[in-house]
Scaffold this motif. Structure first.
Motif, PDB file in Angstrom:
ATOM      1  N   PRO A 181       0.833  -1.202   0.000  1.00 27.10           N
ATOM      2  CA  PRO A 181       0.000   0.000   0.000  1.00 27.10           C
ATOM      3  C   PRO A 181       0.863   1.245   0.000  1.00 27.10           C
ATOM      4  O   PRO A 181       1.978   1.249   0.507  1.00 27.10           O
ATOM      5  CB  PRO A 181      -0.798  -0.121   1.311  1.00 27.10           C
ATOM      6  N   ASP A 182       0.347   2.280  -0.625  1.00 32.68           N
ATOM      7  CA  ASP A 182       1.036   3.565  -0.629  1.00 32.68           C
ATOM      8  C   ASP A 182       1.142   4.086   0.798  1.00 32.68           C
ATOM      9  O   ASP A 182       0.191   3.998   1.573  1.00 32.68           O
ATOM     10  CB  ASP A 182       0.237   4.561  -1.483  1.00 32.68           C
ATOM     11  N   PRO A 183       2.354   4.637   1.185  1.00 33.49           N
ATOM     12  CA  PRO A 183       2.492   5.138   2.567  1.00 33.49           C
ATOM     13  C   PRO A 183       1.449   6.172   2.932  1.00 33.49           C
ATOM     14  O   PRO A 183       0.987   6.236   4.073  1.00 33.49           O
ATOM     15  CB  PRO A 183       3.916   5.731   2.557  1.00 33.49           C
ATOM     16  N   THR A 184       1.058   6.981   1.923  1.00 36.59           N
ATOM     17  CA  THR A 184       0.037   7.985   2.232  1.00 36.59           C
ATOM     18  C   THR A 184      -1.283   7.330   2.576  1.00 36.59           C
ATOM     19  O   THR A 184      -1.990   7.745   3.488  1.00 36.59           O
ATOM     20  CB  THR A 184      -0.129   8.922   1.026  1.00 36.59           C
ATOM     21  N   ALA A 189      -5.364   5.751   6.700  1.00 36.85           N
ATOM     22  CA  ALA A 189      -6.104   4.741   7.452  1.00 36.85           C
ATOM     23  C   ALA A 189      -5.796   4.825   8.943  1.00 36.85           C
ATOM     24  O   ALA A 189      -6.639   4.528   9.783  1.00 36.85           O
ATOM     25  CB  ALA A 189      -5.762   3.354   6.921  1.00 36.85           C
ATOM     26  N   ALA A 190      -4.553   5.223   9.289  1.00 37.48           N
ATOM     27  CA  ALA A 190      -4.166   5.267  10.695  1.00 37.48           C
ATOM     28  C   ALA A 190      -4.652   6.519  11.405  1.00 37.48           C
ATOM     29  O   ALA A 190      -4.713   6.548  12.629  1.00 37.48           O
ATOM     30  CB  ALA A 190      -2.638   5.177  10.807  1.00 37.48           C
ATOM     31  N   ALA A 191      -4.947   7.585  10.665  1.00 36.36           N
ATOM     32  CA  ALA A 191      -5.362   8.836  11.305  1.00 36.36           C
ATOM     33  C   ALA A 191      -6.797   8.701  11.826  1.00 36.36           C
ATOM     34  O   ALA A 191      -7.706   8.338  11.083  1.00 36.36           O
ATOM     35  CB  ALA A 191      -5.280   9.986  10.301  1.00 36.36           C
ATOM     36  N   PRO A 192      -7.035   8.988  13.116  1.00 39.29           N
ATOM     37  CA  PRO A 192      -8.404   8.909  13.649  1.00 39.29           C
ATOM     38  C   PRO A 192      -9.297   9.975  13.028  1.00 39.29           C
ATOM     39  O   PRO A 192      -8.872  11.111  12.825  1.00 39.29           O
ATOM     40  CB  PRO A 192      -8.193   9.135  15.150  1.00 39.29           C
ATOM     41  N   ARG A 193     -10.534   9.605  12.747  1.00 40.92           N
ATOM     42  CA  ARG A 193     -11.449  10.525  12.080  1.00 40.92           C
ATOM     43  C   ARG A 193     -12.030  11.571  13.031  1.00 40.92           C
ATOM     44  O   ARG A 193     -12.526  12.597  12.583  1.00 40.92           O
ATOM     45  CB  ARG A 193     -12.601   9.737  11.428  1.00 40.92           C
ATOM     46  N   ASP A 194     -11.999  11.301  14.348  1.00 39.45           N
ATOM     47  CA  ASP A 194     -12.589  12.245  15.289  1.00 39.45           C
ATOM     48  C   ASP A 194     -11.581  13.251  15.819  1.00 39.45           C
ATOM     49  O   ASP A 194     -11.869  13.998  16.741  1.00 39.45           O
ATOM     50  CB  ASP A 194     -13.217  11.492  16.474  1.00 39.45           C
ATOM     51  N   LYS A 195     -10.356  13.299  15.239  1.00 38.65           N
ATOM     52  CA  LYS A 195      -9.340  14.242  15.672  1.00 38.65           C
ATOM     53  C   LYS A 195      -8.654  14.832  14.444  1.00 38.65           C
ATOM     54  O   LYS A 195      -8.795  14.328  13.336  1.00 38.65           O
ATOM     55  CB  LYS A 195      -8.286  13.551  16.561  1.00 38.65           C
ATOM     56  N   VAL A 252      -1.511  16.110   6.769  1.00 43.07           N
ATOM     57  CA  VAL A 252      -2.650  16.515   7.586  1.00 43.07           C
ATOM     58  C   VAL A 252      -3.720  15.438   7.466  1.00 43.07           C
ATOM     59  O   VAL A 252      -4.169  15.115   6.359  1.00 43.07           O
ATOM     60  CB  VAL A 252      -3.195  17.892   7.146  1.00 43.07           C
ATOM     61  N   ASN A 253      -4.086  14.879   8.619  1.00 40.95           N
ATOM     62  CA  ASN A 253      -5.079  13.790   8.661  1.00 40.95           C
ATOM     63  C   ASN A 253      -4.683  12.666   7.695  1.00 40.95           C
ATOM     64  O   ASN A 253      -5.521  12.065   7.023  1.00 40.95           O
ATOM     65  CB  ASN A 253      -6.469  14.323   8.344  1.00 40.95           C
ATOM     66  N   GLY A 254      -3.370  12.398   7.609  1.00 41.79           N
ATOM     67  CA  GLY A 254      -2.861  11.306   6.811  1.00 41.79           C
ATOM     68  C   GLY A 254      -2.668  11.613   5.347  1.00 41.79           C
ATOM     69  O   GLY A 254      -2.273  10.746   4.590  1.00 41.79           O
ATOM     70  N   LYS A 255      -2.896  12.857   4.922  1.00 41.11           N
ATOM     71  CA  LYS A 255      -2.759  13.200   3.511  1.00 41.11           C
ATOM     72  C   LYS A 255      -1.713  14.286   3.355  1.00 41.11           C
ATOM     73  O   LYS A 255      -1.700  15.251   4.108  1.00 41.11           O
ATOM     74  CB  LYS A 255      -4.095  13.666   2.938  1.00 41.11           C
ATOM     75  N   ARG A 256      -0.819  14.128   2.374  1.00 35.65           N
ATOM     76  CA  ARG A 256       0.259  15.094   2.185  1.00 35.65           C
ATOM     77  C   ARG A 256      -0.278  16.401   1.616  1.00 35.65           C
ATOM     78  O   ARG A 256      -1.114  16.407   0.708  1.00 35.65           O
ATOM     79  CB  ARG A 256       1.320  14.519   1.241  1.00 35.65           C
ATOM     80  N   ILE A 257       0.212  17.510   2.155  1.00 38.88           N
ATOM     81  CA  ILE A 257      -0.141  18.839   1.674  1.00 38.88           C
ATOM     82  C   ILE A 257       0.834  19.216   0.564  1.00 38.88           C
ATOM     83  O   ILE A 257       2.043  19.210   0.754  1.00 38.88           O
ATOM     84  CB  ILE A 257      -0.080  19.878   2.813  1.00 38.88           C
ATOM     85  N   GLN A 258       0.315  19.555  -0.621  1.00 32.26           N
ATOM     86  CA  GLN A 258       1.138  19.777  -1.798  1.00 32.26           C
ATOM     87  C   GLN A 258       1.459  21.246  -2.048  1.00 32.26           C
ATOM     88  O   GLN A 258       1.896  21.606  -3.139  1.00 32.26           O
ATOM     89  CB  GLN A 258       0.429  19.206  -3.036  1.00 32.26           C
ATOM     90  N   ASP A 259       1.257  22.140  -1.051  1.00 33.84           N
ATOM     91  CA  ASP A 259       1.552  23.555  -1.250  1.00 33.84           C
ATOM     92  C   ASP A 259       3.043  23.756  -1.500  1.00 33.84           C
ATOM     93  O   ASP A 259       3.883  23.135  -0.848  1.00 33.84           O
ATOM     94  CB  ASP A 259       1.124  24.375  -0.026  1.00 33.84           C
TER      95      ASP A 259
END
Length: 279
Positions: A181-184, A189-195, A252-259
Motif C-alpha cells: 500500500p502507498d504510505p500515504t 487509514a491510521a489517522a483517527p477521524r474524530d481528531k 494533515v489527517n494522513g494526507k500530504r499537503i502539496q503547497d
C-alpha cells in the motif's frame, strides 16, 4: 576685498551618509511605538517570541538562528508595524556583505571523489594469487582424471536431461506478492477521524516551528533539525507557524499537503478535522 569663496561656501557639507539612517532594530522599535503597540502585542500578532522581538529591536539577530530566519522575522515584524520590509532586508544584507549566492544542490549530495594514492606493485598479493591458481589447476586435473573420461561434457556446464521434467508438487506454486500500500494511504487509514492529526517533518533542511492546540496551549516551539519529524493531535484544531516553510513537508489527517512554500518564507497555517479537502 578678496576674491574667492565666501565663508558660507567653505562650510562642510551636511552629512547625508547611511550612518545617519537608523538601525534595523531601531526603525522597527520606532514604528512599533508610533503605532501604539507593545512588544507583547507584536508577539501575539506575529507569533514571534517576545525574547526574539526584544533581541531584534536591540539589533541582536543571533537568537533568530541564522540569516534565513532573521530575514523572515524582520519581514514579519515590519509588516506588523506597517513598514515596507524590503529596505530593511536590503539593509540587513548590506551590513553583512550582501546576500550570499545560493549553494548549488549537487555538491551537497555528490559523494566526494578521492583520488587513489599511487602505490607500487604488491608482490605478496601476486604470489598468493599465483599459488591459488596452481592449487586450483592441480585439483581440477585430479578430479577430471578420476572421472575416467566416461561422461561427455555438455557445453555451458548444464547436465543433459532425459524425458520430461517432473510437474511441480501441489501447493508449491508461488503466488504473486500483493502490491504494497502507498504510505500515504496507510497514514490516512491510521489517522483517527474524530481528531485532527498534523505531521511536520524536515527532510531537506531545518526550520523553526511552533504548534498550538485549539485552546492556544503551546504544543511545541523550537528548531526542527533536518531529518526530524513531529506529530501533533487535537480534538478540533492545530495552529502552526513555520519559520522556513520551504524546508517543511506536511501530512494533515494522513494526507500530504502539496503547497509549494518558498524557501525562507514564514507561514501561519490552521488545520481542522475536515482538512485537507477531498481531491
Amino acid at each position: 576685498m578678496s576674491i574667492g569663496n565666501s565663508p558660507e561656501d567653505e562650510r562642510p557639507f551636511e552629512d547625508v551618509s547611511e550612518e545617519t539612517r537608523p538601525s534595523i532594530g531601531r526603525a522597527l522599535q520606532q514604528a512599533r511605538i508610533a503605532a501604539g503597540l507593545t512588544v507583547d502585542d507584536i508577539s501575539a500578532a506575529t507569533r514571534v517570541r517576545i525574547a526574539i522581538v526584544h533581541a531584534i529591536e536591540a539589533d541582536d539577530f543571533a537568537p533568530c538562528g541564522g540569516d534565513v530566519y532573521a530575514r523572515g522575522h524582520i519581514r514579519t515584524l515590519a509588516r506588523a508595524v506597517q513598514l515596507d520590509p524590503e529596505p530593511l532586508i536590503a539593509q540587513y544584507d548590506a551590513e553583512r556583505g550582501g546576500r550570499p549566492a545560493p549553494t548549488p544542490a549537487a555538491p551537497l549530495f555528490e559523494a566526494e571523489r578521492i583520488r587513489p594514492e599511487r602505490r607500487g606493485p604488491n608482490w605478496t598479493a601476486a604470489m598468493v594469487a599465483a599459488i591459488v591458481v596452481v592449487i586450483g589447476f592441480v585439483g581440477f586435473t585430479m578430479v577430471k582424471g578420476g572421472d575416467g573420461g566416461g561422461r561427455e561434457q555438455v557445453a555451458g556446464g548444464a547436465a543433459p536431461t532425459t524425458g520430461t521434467s517432473a510437474p511441480p508438487r501441489a501447493g508449491t506454486t508461488k503466488k504473486p506478492a500483493d502490491p504494497k500500500p502507498d504510505p500515504t494511504d496507510s497514514a490516512i487509514a491510521a489517522a483517527p477521524r474524530d481528531k485532527v492529526t498534523v505531521q511536520v517533518s524536515a527532510p531537506d533542511g531545518r526550520s523553526w516551528i511552533s504548534a498550538k492546540d485549539h485552546s492556544g496551549r503551546l504544543l511545541f516551539d523550537g528548531l526542527l533539525e533536518q531529518g526530524d519529524s513531529r506529530t501533533f493531535q487535537d480534538n478540533s484544531r492545530i495552529d502552526l507557524v513555520l519559520g522556513d516553510a520551504g524546508a517543511i513537508q506536511l501530512y494533515v489527517n494522513g494526507k500530504r499537503i502539496q503547497d509549494d512554500f518558498r524557501p525562507g518564507s514564514v507561514e501561519r497555517l490552521t488545520y481542522t478535522k475536515g482538512d485537507p479537502e477531498v481531491g
